[in-house]
Design an enzyme around this catalytic site. Structure first.
Site, PDB file in Angstrom:
ATOM      1  N   SER A  47     -18.447 -30.207 -31.016  1.00  0.00           N
ATOM      2  CA  SER A  47     -18.491 -31.659 -30.851  1.00  0.00           C
ATOM      3  C   SER A  47     -18.067 -32.005 -29.437  1.00  0.00           C
ATOM      4  O   SER A  47     -17.308 -31.262 -28.796  1.00  0.00           O
ATOM      5  CB  SER A  47     -17.540 -32.342 -31.848  1.00  0.00           C
ATOM      6  OG  SER A  47     -17.350 -33.705 -31.520  1.00  0.00           O
ATOM      7  N   TYR A  73      -8.443 -32.879 -35.050  1.00  0.00           N
ATOM      8  CA  TYR A  73      -9.895 -32.734 -35.026  1.00  0.00           C
ATOM      9  C   TYR A  73     -10.366 -32.157 -33.699  1.00  0.00           C
ATOM     10  O   TYR A  73     -11.189 -31.229 -33.656  1.00  0.00           O
ATOM     11  CB  TYR A  73     -10.557 -34.095 -35.267  1.00  0.00           C
ATOM     12  CG  TYR A  73     -12.069 -34.048 -35.220  1.00  0.00           C
ATOM     13  CD1 TYR A  73     -12.803 -33.423 -36.223  1.00  0.00           C
ATOM     14  CD2 TYR A  73     -12.764 -34.631 -34.165  1.00  0.00           C
ATOM     15  CE1 TYR A  73     -14.188 -33.382 -36.183  1.00  0.00           C
ATOM     16  CE2 TYR A  73     -14.149 -34.594 -34.116  1.00  0.00           C
ATOM     17  CZ  TYR A  73     -14.858 -33.968 -35.127  1.00  0.00           C
ATOM     18  OH  TYR A  73     -16.228 -33.923 -35.068  1.00  0.00           O
TER      19      TYR A  73
END
Length: 213
Positions: A47, A73
């Site tokens: 990501s 995350y």
């Protein structure tokens, strides 16, 4: 993504456990089958959030530091890039046909997607994107980077995603990665730590490779 604090059944912080350690162990488990094929590849989904990621090897599971859902995350997404890169290097050193490719799970575009509500991680006061919408291309564009990972011309270790504006916009090709994601030393140390935590051994790579890792 960016969930409240929780632990997996193995005691790992939920996001590093789900996004990295689980895939690390799973890849080890299917590696013999992959290597039995004439050509095979592993496509790891990272990501753009990896750019803010920081790997804390002695506290991957937030046992001592304060938990923040986006911090966790971002760490897990940086771990994805480091794992994909290290797998590519080890496969190449072993002279194997296995390719390891990394891609974000979406392609930057012009259609806005807004994450709303009290659990919205993007609206945190600590998040650099607040209060902007996160833009991404839906439907056909979302899977493009991962699908491109299966193209015949991709190279081992490629990170395929939008190639402009730090990986947010543009056509899918070689996408920029943060300095930490390019660190071979950090990738090796994360690999060793992941073996320690999961019990995976990647013996199929070690027995073939002549490089002392």
């Amino acid at each position: 993504m960016a969930v409240p604090f929780a632990r997996t059944a193995d005691g790992f912080e939920m996001q590093i456990g789900t996004n990295h350690l689980g895939h690390f162990a799973f890849t080890d488990g299917v590696l013999p089958a992959l290597l039995a094929a004439p050509e095979s590849r592993v496509v790891t989904l990272a990501s753009i959030a990896h750019r803010q990621g920081r790997i804390v090897l002695d506290d991957l599971n937030f046992e001592r530091r304060r938990y923040h859902r986006m911090t966790a995350y971002q760490q897990s997404k940086l771990a994805n890039l480091l794992f994909g890169s290290e797998l590519a290097r080890r496969s190449e050193a072993a002279g194997l046909a296995l390719k390891s490719v990394i891609a974000p799970p979406w392609r930057g575009g012009d259609e806005p997607v807004r994450f709303d509500g009290p659990a919205d991680p993007w609206r945190s006061d600590r998040d650099p994107f607040r209060p902007a919408s996160i833009r991404q291309q839906r439907k056909s564009g979302c899977a493009e980077p991962a699908l491109r990972g299966n193209d015949a011309d991709v190279r081992n270790g490629d990170y395929l995603g939008p190639n402009r504006l730090f990986g947010v916009r543009g056509p899918v090709s070689g996408s920029p990665r943060a300095k930490a994601a390019r660190s071979e030393s950090l990738a090796k140390r994360l690999w060793d730590k992941s073996i320690e935590l999961t019990g995976a051994h990647y013996g199929a790579l070690q027995t073939t490779s002549s490089t002392p890792w």
